[in-house]
Design a protein around this motif. Sequence first.
Motif, PDB file in Angstrom:
ATOM      1  N   GLU A 116     -14.317  -4.235  25.807  1.00  0.00           N
ATOM      2  CA  GLU A 116     -15.190  -4.294  24.573  1.00  0.00           C
ATOM      3  C   GLU A 116     -14.226  -4.657  23.424  1.00  0.00           C
ATOM      4  O   GLU A 116     -14.304  -5.370  22.446  1.00  0.00           O
ATOM      5  N   ARG A 117     -12.988  -3.690  23.368  1.00  0.00           N
ATOM      6  CA  ARG A 117     -12.245  -3.901  22.279  1.00  0.00           C
ATOM      7  C   ARG A 117     -11.254  -5.124  22.257  1.00  0.00           C
ATOM      8  O   ARG A 117     -11.213  -5.687  21.068  1.00  0.00           O
ATOM      9  N   ARG A 118     -11.288  -5.492  23.408  1.00  0.00           N
ATOM     10  CA  ARG A 118     -10.700  -6.895  23.424  1.00  0.00           C
ATOM     11  C   ARG A 118     -11.314  -7.939  22.821  1.00  0.00           C
ATOM     12  O   ARG A 118     -10.889  -8.981  22.039  1.00  0.00           O
ATOM     13  N   LEU A 119     -12.668  -7.976  23.100  1.00  0.00           N
ATOM     14  CA  LEU A 119     -13.718  -8.846  22.530  1.00  0.00           C
ATOM     15  C   LEU A 119     -13.910  -8.687  21.102  1.00  0.00           C
ATOM     16  O   LEU A 119     -14.101  -9.741  20.385  1.00  0.00           O
ATOM     17  N   VAL A 120     -13.877  -7.398  20.695  1.00  0.00           N
ATOM     18  CA  VAL A 120     -13.906  -7.416  19.218  1.00  0.00           C
ATOM     19  C   VAL A 120     -12.780  -7.969  18.419  1.00  0.00           C
ATOM     20  O   VAL A 120     -12.958  -8.491  17.462  1.00  0.00           O
ATOM     21  N   GLU A 121     -11.546  -7.653  19.214  1.00  0.00           N
ATOM     22  CA  GLU A 121     -10.357  -8.530  18.567  1.00  0.00           C
ATOM     23  C   GLU A 121     -10.433  -9.915  18.547  1.00  0.00           C
ATOM     24  O   GLU A 121     -10.106 -10.554  17.712  1.00  0.00           O
ATOM     25  N   TRP A 122     -11.237 -10.244  19.668  1.00  0.00           N
ATOM     26  CA  TRP A 122     -11.190 -11.885  19.794  1.00  0.00           C
ATOM     27  C   TRP A 122     -12.040 -12.295  18.834  1.00  0.00           C
ATOM     28  O   TRP A 122     -11.823 -13.435  18.197  1.00  0.00           O
ATOM     29  N   THR A 123     -13.244 -11.678  18.470  1.00  0.00           N
ATOM     30  CA  THR A 123     -14.114 -12.059  17.505  1.00  0.00           C
ATOM     31  C   THR A 123     -13.738 -11.986  16.461  1.00  0.00           C
ATOM     32  O   THR A 123     -13.815 -12.950  15.248  1.00  0.00           O
ATOM     33  N   GLY A 124     -13.043 -10.763  15.900  1.00  0.00           N
ATOM     34  CA  GLY A 124     -12.149 -10.860  14.580  1.00  0.00           C
ATOM     35  C   GLY A 124     -11.313 -11.857  14.469  1.00  0.00           C
ATOM     36  O   GLY A 124     -11.193 -12.453  13.277  1.00  0.00           O
ATOM     37  N   SER A 125     -10.400 -12.361  15.289  1.00  0.00           N
ATOM     38  CA  SER A 125      -9.531 -13.458  15.177  1.00  0.00           C
ATOM     39  C   SER A 125     -10.253 -14.903  14.970  1.00  0.00           C
ATOM     40  O   SER A 125      -9.865 -15.736  14.203  1.00  0.00           O
ATOM     41  N   ARG A 126     -11.560 -15.120  15.402  1.00  0.00           N
ATOM     42  CA  ARG A 126     -12.396 -16.248  15.423  1.00  0.00           C
ATOM     43  C   ARG A 126     -12.718 -16.210  13.808  1.00  0.00           C
ATOM     44  O   ARG A 126     -12.975 -17.156  13.075  1.00  0.00           O
ATOM     45  N   ILE A 127     -13.050 -15.073  13.342  1.00  0.00           N
ATOM     46  CA  ILE A 127     -13.518 -14.904  11.872  1.00  0.00           C
ATOM     47  C   ILE A 127     -12.202 -15.234  10.787  1.00  0.00           C
ATOM     48  O   ILE A 127     -12.324 -15.726   9.814  1.00  0.00           O
ATOM     49  N   GLY A 128     -11.020 -14.410  11.270  1.00  0.00           N
ATOM     50  CA  GLY A 128     -10.142 -14.511  10.337  1.00  0.00           C
ATOM     51  C   GLY A 128      -9.528 -13.201  10.133  1.00  0.00           C
ATOM     52  O   GLY A 128      -8.765 -12.987   8.949  1.00  0.00           O
ATOM     53  N   PHE A 129     -10.204 -11.945  10.662  1.00  0.00           N
ATOM     54  CA  PHE A 129      -9.532 -10.949  10.335  1.00  0.00           C
ATOM     55  C   PHE A 129      -8.228 -10.512  11.420  1.00  0.00           C
ATOM     56  O   PHE A 129      -8.408  -9.991  12.431  1.00  0.00           O
ATOM     57  N   ALA A 130      -7.171 -10.338  10.738  1.00  0.00           N
ATOM     58  CA  ALA A 130      -5.970 -10.170  11.260  1.00  0.00           C
ATOM     59  C   ALA A 130      -5.826  -8.780  11.701  1.00  0.00           C
ATOM     60  O   ALA A 130      -5.172  -8.486  12.770  1.00  0.00           O
ATOM     61  N   GLN A 131      -6.079  -7.773  11.008  1.00  0.00           N
ATOM     62  CA  GLN A 131      -6.121  -6.373  11.351  1.00  0.00           C
ATOM     63  C   GLN A 131      -7.625  -5.727  11.280  1.00  0.00           C
ATOM     64  O   GLN A 131      -7.783  -4.616  10.912  1.00  0.00           O
ATOM     65  N   GLY A 132      -8.371  -6.405  11.654  1.00  0.00           N
ATOM     66  CA  GLY A 132      -9.705  -6.092  11.713  1.00  0.00           C
ATOM     67  C   GLY A 132     -10.149  -5.072  12.917  1.00  0.00           C
ATOM     68  O   GLY A 132      -9.377  -4.742  13.919  1.00  0.00           O
ATOM     69  N   ASP A 133     -11.543  -4.816  13.105  1.00  0.00           N
ATOM     70  CA  ASP A 133     -11.748  -3.765  14.361  1.00  0.00           C
ATOM     71  C   ASP A 133     -13.201  -4.010  14.177  1.00  0.00           C
ATOM     72  O   ASP A 133     -14.137  -4.812  13.330  1.00  0.00           O
ATOM     73  N   GLY A 134     -14.090  -3.306  15.071  1.00  0.00           N
ATOM     74  CA  GLY A 134     -15.546  -3.483  15.119  1.00  0.00           C
ATOM     75  C   GLY A 134     -16.199  -2.844  16.209  1.00  0.00           C
ATOM     76  O   GLY A 134     -15.365  -2.119  16.931  1.00  0.00           O
ATOM     77  N   VAL A 135     -17.255  -3.107  16.482  1.00  0.00           N
ATOM     78  CA  VAL A 135     -18.111  -2.401  17.620  1.00  0.00           C
ATOM     79  C   VAL A 135     -19.391  -3.075  18.096  1.00  0.00           C
ATOM     80  O   VAL A 135     -19.861  -3.738  17.031  1.00  0.00           O
ATOM     81  N   PHE A 136     -19.852  -3.208  19.281  1.00  0.00           N
ATOM     82  CA  PHE A 136     -20.908  -3.726  19.556  1.00  0.00           C
ATOM     83  C   PHE A 136     -22.181  -2.983  19.111  1.00  0.00           C
ATOM     84  O   PHE A 136     -22.161  -1.601  18.869  1.00  0.00           O
ATOM     85  N   THR A 137     -23.286  -3.564  18.828  1.00  0.00           N
ATOM     86  CA  THR A 137     -24.492  -2.960  18.253  1.00  0.00           C
ATOM     87  C   THR A 137     -25.744  -3.519  19.311  1.00  0.00           C
ATOM     88  O   THR A 137     -25.433  -4.395  20.028  1.00  0.00           O
ATOM     89  N   SER A 138     -26.741  -3.006  18.831  1.00  0.00           N
ATOM     90  CA  SER A 138     -28.112  -3.219  19.537  1.00  0.00           C
ATOM     91  C   SER A 138     -28.392  -4.685  18.948  1.00  0.00           C
ATOM     92  O   SER A 138     -29.463  -5.579  19.643  1.00  0.00           O
ATOM     93  N   GLY A 139     -28.250  -5.104  17.686  1.00  0.00           N
ATOM     94  CA  GLY A 139     -28.538  -6.588  17.350  1.00  0.00           C
ATOM     95  C   GLY A 139     -28.325  -6.556  15.899  1.00  0.00           C
ATOM     96  O   GLY A 139     -27.558  -5.517  15.143  1.00  0.00           O
ATOM     97  N   GLY A 140     -28.705  -7.531  15.056  1.00  0.00           N
ATOM     98  CA  GLY A 140     -28.351  -7.635  13.863  1.00  0.00           C
ATOM     99  C   GLY A 140     -28.912  -6.640  12.861  1.00  0.00           C
ATOM    100  O   GLY A 140     -28.190  -6.330  11.740  1.00  0.00           O
ATOM    101  N   THR A 141     -30.100  -6.125  13.140  1.00  0.00           N
ATOM    102  CA  THR A 141     -30.441  -5.285  12.045  1.00  0.00           C
ATOM    103  C   THR A 141     -29.691  -3.772  12.227  1.00  0.00           C
ATOM    104  O   THR A 141     -29.210  -3.223  10.822  1.00  0.00           O
ATOM    105  N   GLN A 142     -29.331  -3.560  13.083  1.00  0.00           N
ATOM    106  CA  GLN A 142     -28.290  -2.261  13.376  1.00  0.00           C
ATOM    107  C   GLN A 142     -26.799  -2.629  12.512  1.00  0.00           C
ATOM    108  O   GLN A 142     -26.429  -1.862  11.944  1.00  0.00           O
TER     109      GLN A 142
END
Length: 494
Positions: free
Chosen positions: A121-147
């Motif tokens: 999951e962390r690798r995919l968060v890093e990958w998505t962040g790189s696609r956005i352009g977040f060099a030092q970003g982070d994140g987490v998976f959620t149930s959907g857009g509302t959450q």
Amino acid sequence: MHELLNRSSATAYADLLDTATGMIASRFATVRQPFSGAGRTELQQLVDEVDLDGAGVGSEAAVRELDGVFLEHAVWFHDPAYVAHLNCPVALPAVAAESVLAAVNTSVDTYDQSTVGTLIERRLVEWTGSRIGFAQGDGVFTSGGTQSNLHAMLLAREWTLARQDAPRHEVLPRLHILATASSHFSVDKAALLLGLADDAVVTVPDDGEGRMDPVALAATLAAIRAAGRIPMAVVATAGTTDRGVIDPVAAIAAHCDAHDVWLHVDAAYGCGLLVSPTRRHLIEGVERARSVTVDFHKSFFQPVSSSAILVRDQADLAGGAWHADYLNPRENAEPNQVDKSLQTTRRFDALKLWTTIRALGADRIGELFDAVVDLAAIVHDEIAGDPELELVGRSQLSTVLFRATPAGTDAATHDALVAQVRRVLFDSGRALVAKTVIDGRPCLKFTLLNPESTLDDVRGVLALVKDAAATLPGIAPELGADLEDALVGTEATA
């Protein structure tokens, strides 16, 4: 009877899964319309007749029963005549991964429950962040857009409160979220859940086509400051639900920077642009946001649920962290996702996206998303040239807004036909379309998210719309059963 999945039930598990997949495969091979057309009373009786208090019927029988109770009357998003909401057919490798994650039942809240699952999951968060352009970003998976949007607004609230000198209880009533009328309803819901004032969400004027007006944003920010209030966040939308348009993120980001305000980009719909080979420029400036919502179960063709919130600065996630000794002990150096999430127990939904990217490649996913956007553009032209239809604006993504305009009818009739046409199509089961309200008037809505749909498929649904509309004028709005019969002759065009 094997009741739980374990070492001794491995063979029974394989046999039962064969039964289930065989049933589903048969349905996919034979389904010819998106819904059976069964009425609510019939479906309620079907459900009520199942005895949930009696003795069990056995795993095999229970699974086979699903064929008639559920699959017979499910809504099939893969059918070309399903064009209603932001639901997509799902990628095959993601479906296989879904069965894997359900069987293993990993929970990715803590490392000792997930091990390599957390790292994936962390690798995919890093990958998505790189696609956005977040060099030092982070994140987490959620149930959907509302959450994801709620989480973003929580982080924005905490970030803003931390920068104020006054006590928390004095600041909260002064906080405002700025968004357009086209922003997702979850923004207003988030304001309610976060204890903000009833007037916390301020509507920023748009350009007349649903996109935020950056000049109006600047004026609104200045007015809020002048009134002694505090702008907590600006929400830009990359793919509005109704119009399918994209706010000018770069221009909005410039004003947020100037006013030192949190910028959140809701890209639940438009996140497919991150891998698009031709349209990535439409979300230029997204890298300047502090947080971004992405819904992989919309534009990456993933099974529900598969969403994420990304932040530009990983330190911002601390605003939502909560300590519990049994979950995140302070001496624990292992990666811990519960610190980042609003959820505790959480499915390993990242595995579906991981498997899909490995199977198809990111570029291919982008091509599939481009295909539905290309099709929508063609359908726009098709409707614009049809005297029996009225195009209502143009989308930048895969949304199509229109009304049926049978010859000899007026605008009031066109408006009345929207709900009636949608209902008669739904009741027949032959096509599922949505409806919404644009500039005070109702209209029909297609959301094209099936890359395998063709122009002829969409023409078939438009023919159903026009045939229903031609039948409906002058008939009472309560829609008699004879209206469904009027569609029988259109089967060849569907």
